[in-house]
Design a protein around this motif. Structure first.
Motif, PDB file in Angstrom:
ATOM      1  N   HIS A 199       0.865  -1.183   0.000  1.00  0.00           N
ATOM      2  CA  HIS A 199       0.000   0.000   0.000  1.00  0.00           C
ATOM      3  C   HIS A 199       0.896   1.226   0.000  1.00  0.00           C
ATOM      4  N   TYR A 200       0.303   2.349  -0.371  1.00  0.00           N
ATOM      5  CA  TYR A 200       1.047   3.586  -0.296  1.00  0.00           C
ATOM      6  C   TYR A 200       0.114   4.739   0.055  1.00  0.00           C
ATOM      7  N   SER A 201       0.728   5.880   0.371  1.00  0.00           N
ATOM      8  CA  SER A 201      -0.044   7.055   0.764  1.00  0.00           C
ATOM      9  C   SER A 201       0.611   8.288   0.157  1.00  0.00           C
ATOM     10  N   VAL A 202      -0.217   9.139  -0.442  1.00  0.00           N
ATOM     11  CA  VAL A 202       0.319  10.356  -1.049  1.00  0.00           C
ATOM     12  C   VAL A 202       0.126  11.571  -0.158  1.00  0.00           C
ATOM     13  N   GLY A 203      -0.363  11.327   1.049  1.00  0.00           N
ATOM     14  CA  GLY A 203      -0.524  12.429   1.991  1.00  0.00           C
ATOM     15  C   GLY A 203      -1.346  11.983   3.185  1.00  0.00           C
ATOM     16  N   GLU A 204      -1.322  12.812   4.214  1.00  0.00           N
ATOM     17  CA  GLU A 204      -2.076  12.508   5.436  1.00  0.00           C
ATOM     18  C   GLU A 204      -3.533  12.245   5.111  1.00  0.00           C
ATOM     19  N   GLY A 205      -4.047  11.155   5.648  1.00  0.00           N
ATOM     20  CA  GLY A 205      -5.452  10.828   5.457  1.00  0.00           C
ATOM     21  C   GLY A 205      -5.781  10.095   4.179  1.00  0.00           C
ATOM     22  N   THR A 206      -4.775   9.829   3.339  1.00  0.00           N
ATOM     23  CA  THR A 206      -5.018   9.129   2.071  1.00  0.00           C
ATOM     24  C   THR A 206      -4.208   7.844   2.011  1.00  0.00           C
ATOM     25  N   THR A 207      -4.794   6.804   1.424  1.00  0.00           N
ATOM     26  CA  THR A 207      -4.063   5.559   1.188  1.00  0.00           C
ATOM     27  C   THR A 207      -4.524   4.975  -0.137  1.00  0.00           C
ATOM     28  N   ALA A 208      -3.711   4.120  -0.713  1.00  0.00           N
ATOM     29  CA  ALA A 208      -4.059   3.464  -1.969  1.00  0.00           C
ATOM     30  C   ALA A 208      -3.402   2.094  -2.020  1.00  0.00           C
ATOM     31  N   LYS A 209      -4.001   1.204  -2.828  1.00  0.00           N
ATOM     32  CA  LYS A 209      -3.481  -0.154  -2.925  1.00  0.00           C
ATOM     33  C   LYS A 209      -2.292  -0.224  -3.873  1.00  0.00           C
ATOM     34  N   GLY A 210      -1.377  -1.115  -3.528  1.00  0.00           N
ATOM     35  CA  GLY A 210      -0.252  -1.388  -4.394  1.00  0.00           C
ATOM     36  C   GLY A 210      -0.457  -2.692  -5.150  1.00  0.00           C
ATOM     37  N   GLU A 211       0.638  -3.420  -5.363  1.00  0.00           N
ATOM     38  CA  GLU A 211       0.578  -4.668  -6.139  1.00  0.00           C
ATOM     39  C   GLU A 211      -0.019  -5.832  -5.351  1.00  0.00           C
ATOM     40  N   VAL A 212       0.286  -5.901  -4.056  1.00  0.00           N
ATOM     41  CA  VAL A 212      -0.103  -7.070  -3.254  1.00  0.00           C
ATOM     42  C   VAL A 212      -0.818  -6.636  -1.974  1.00  0.00           C
ATOM     43  N   PRO A 213      -2.005  -6.023  -2.069  1.00  0.00           N
ATOM     44  CA  PRO A 213      -2.659  -5.468  -0.880  1.00  0.00           C
ATOM     45  C   PRO A 213      -3.472  -6.454  -0.047  1.00  0.00           C
ATOM     46  N   ASP A 214      -3.775  -7.620  -0.607  1.00  0.00           N
ATOM     47  CA  ASP A 214      -4.703  -8.528   0.075  1.00  0.00           C
ATOM     48  C   ASP A 214      -4.139  -9.002   1.411  1.00  0.00           C
ATOM     49  N   GLY A 215      -4.981  -8.934   2.443  1.00  0.00           N
ATOM     50  CA  GLY A 215      -4.592  -9.378   3.774  1.00  0.00           C
ATOM     51  C   GLY A 215      -3.974  -8.290   4.626  1.00  0.00           C
ATOM     52  N   TYR A 216      -3.868  -7.088   4.055  1.00  0.00           N
ATOM     53  CA  TYR A 216      -3.259  -5.958   4.771  1.00  0.00           C
ATOM     54  C   TYR A 216      -4.185  -4.751   4.762  1.00  0.00           C
ATOM     55  N   ASN A 217      -4.095  -3.944   5.825  1.00  0.00           N
ATOM     56  CA  ASN A 217      -4.754  -2.652   5.823  1.00  0.00           C
ATOM     57  C   ASN A 217      -3.763  -1.614   6.321  1.00  0.00           C
ATOM     58  N   VAL A 218      -4.010  -0.366   5.948  1.00  0.00           N
ATOM     59  CA  VAL A 218      -3.088   0.705   6.326  1.00  0.00           C
ATOM     60  C   VAL A 218      -3.863   1.923   6.792  1.00  0.00           C
ATOM     61  N   SER A 219      -3.167   2.771   7.532  1.00  0.00           N
ATOM     62  CA  SER A 219      -3.751   4.049   7.919  1.00  0.00           C
ATOM     63  C   SER A 219      -2.666   5.105   8.013  1.00  0.00           C
ATOM     64  N   ARG A 220      -3.049   6.321   7.639  1.00  0.00           N
ATOM     65  CA  ARG A 220      -2.105   7.465   7.667  1.00  0.00           C
ATOM     66  C   ARG A 220      -2.842   8.623   8.355  1.00  0.00           C
ATOM     67  N   LEU A 221      -3.020   8.488   9.658  1.00  0.00           N
ATOM     68  CA  LEU A 221      -3.740   9.504  10.429  1.00  0.00           C
ATOM     69  C   LEU A 221      -2.877  10.728  10.680  1.00  0.00           C
ATOM     70  N   LYS A 222      -1.569  10.505  10.784  1.00  0.00           N
ATOM     71  CA  LYS A 222      -0.638  11.609  10.963  1.00  0.00           C
ATOM     72  C   LYS A 222       0.364  11.579   9.817  1.00  0.00           C
ATOM     73  N   LYS A 223       0.817  12.714   9.409  1.00  0.00           N
ATOM     74  CA  LYS A 223       1.724  12.800   8.276  1.00  0.00           C
ATOM     75  C   LYS A 223       2.994  11.970   8.501  1.00  0.00           C
ATOM     76  N   GLN A 224       3.476  11.930   9.726  1.00  0.00           N
ATOM     77  CA  GLN A 224       4.753  11.282   9.973  1.00  0.00           C
ATOM     78  C   GLN A 224       4.655   9.778  10.172  1.00  0.00           C
ATOM     79  N   ASN A 225       3.426   9.252  10.289  1.00  0.00           N
ATOM     80  CA  ASN A 225       3.274   7.831  10.586  1.00  0.00           C
ATOM     81  C   ASN A 225       2.465   7.115   9.517  1.00  0.00           C
ATOM     82  N   PHE A 226       2.856   5.880   9.238  1.00  0.00           N
ATOM     83  CA  PHE A 226       2.127   5.039   8.284  1.00  0.00           C
ATOM     84  C   PHE A 226       2.063   3.640   8.889  1.00  0.00           C
ATOM     85  N   LEU A 227       0.863   3.201   9.230  1.00  0.00           N
ATOM     86  CA  LEU A 227       0.692   1.932   9.924  1.00  0.00           C
ATOM     87  C   LEU A 227       0.251   0.849   8.947  1.00  0.00           C
ATOM     88  N   LEU A 228       0.820  -0.332   9.109  1.00  0.00           N
ATOM     89  CA  LEU A 228       0.442  -1.496   8.314  1.00  0.00           C
ATOM     90  C   LEU A 228      -0.137  -2.540   9.250  1.00  0.00           C
TER      91      LEU A 228
END
Lengths: 110, 115
Positions: free
Chosen positions: B47-76
């Motif tokens: 997965h990837y994120s282009v900014g705080e509050g946004t996420t998008a799927k990559g090549e192999v997203p199944d079975g994973y979720n992500v969150s980008r609540l703060k600009k400096q953090n990206f949780l998988l």
């Protein structure tokens, strides 16, 4: 579909020998290509990018659009060059994500 | 600057367990990415994120979720871990992917084993 291929899993050379790590790509747009290196137990780090046309640690890489290749070369390998090398293609319209090749392990023997 | 950091460094899970991997960057980067590295397959984007509050799927997203609540953090997150998710996970960040000189900086990786 976009794809990066590194045909050699392992490349073994002796110190002082020339090195060429192969990378071929498939991409319909204007390619932006990189070489990343991962030394043992370290994180990936950028080695060089085609747009800079620079030489880093003695390595160079030239983009050949006709052959869709971006091979990495060094005239005289050193033992400290032993590492995993990844070729990567940047996709501008998909958040700048990188498509990586499978990687080539370079082993430089004394 | 610590650059890109990842927590934890190692983890062993049993099938069906859940966990969250944390990626943090102190470079004020807009873009963040999660990759997995498997032998013979290179790195693949989850997965990837282009900014705080946004996420998008990559090549192999199944079975994973992500969150980008703060600009400096990206949780998988792995909600229900499977042995196929045994891998080394790398986080990366970059300032502006639209700029030709932009570079992705990688974290040290998290080695995850699912039994």
């Amino acid at each position: 579909a976009q794809r990066v291929t590194q045909p050699e899993k392992l490349l073994s050379v002796f110190k002082g020998a020339p090195v060429e790590l192969k990378c071929n790509y498939s991409y319909s747009g204007s390619p932006e290509l990189f070489w990343y290196v991962q030394y043992s137990r370290q994180r990936l780090q950028l080695l060089l990018r085609h747009i800079s046309r620079e030489s880093i640690k003695g390595f160079t890489a030239d983009l050949n659009k006709g052959e869709t290749s971006f091979h990495l070369k060094k005239p005289f390998a050193q033992e400290e060059d032993s590492a995993m090398y990844y070729c990567a293609l940047k996709l501008h319209n998909q958040g700048g994500k990188l498509i990586f090749g499978q990687g080539t392990e370079l082993s430089v023997k004394p | 600057n610590a650059g890109v950091t990842q927590t934890p460094k190692f983890r062993v899970l049993k099938t069906g367990q859940s966990m969250t991997l944390l990626c943090a960057q102190d470079m004020n980067h807009e873009y963040m990415y999660w990759y997995r590295q498997d032998p013979g397959m290179g790195l693949r984007l989850i997965h990837y994120s282009v900014g705080e509050g946004t996420t998008a799927k990559g090549e192999v997203p199944d079975g994973y979720n992500v969150s980008r609540l703060k600009k400096q953090n990206f949780l998988l997150g792995l909600e229900s871990a499977a042995p196929s998710q045994t891998s080394v996970y790398f986080c990366a960040s970059s300032y502006d992917a639209g700029v030709s000189t932009d570079t992705q900086y990688f974290g040290p990786g998290t080695r995850l084993t699912v039994l």
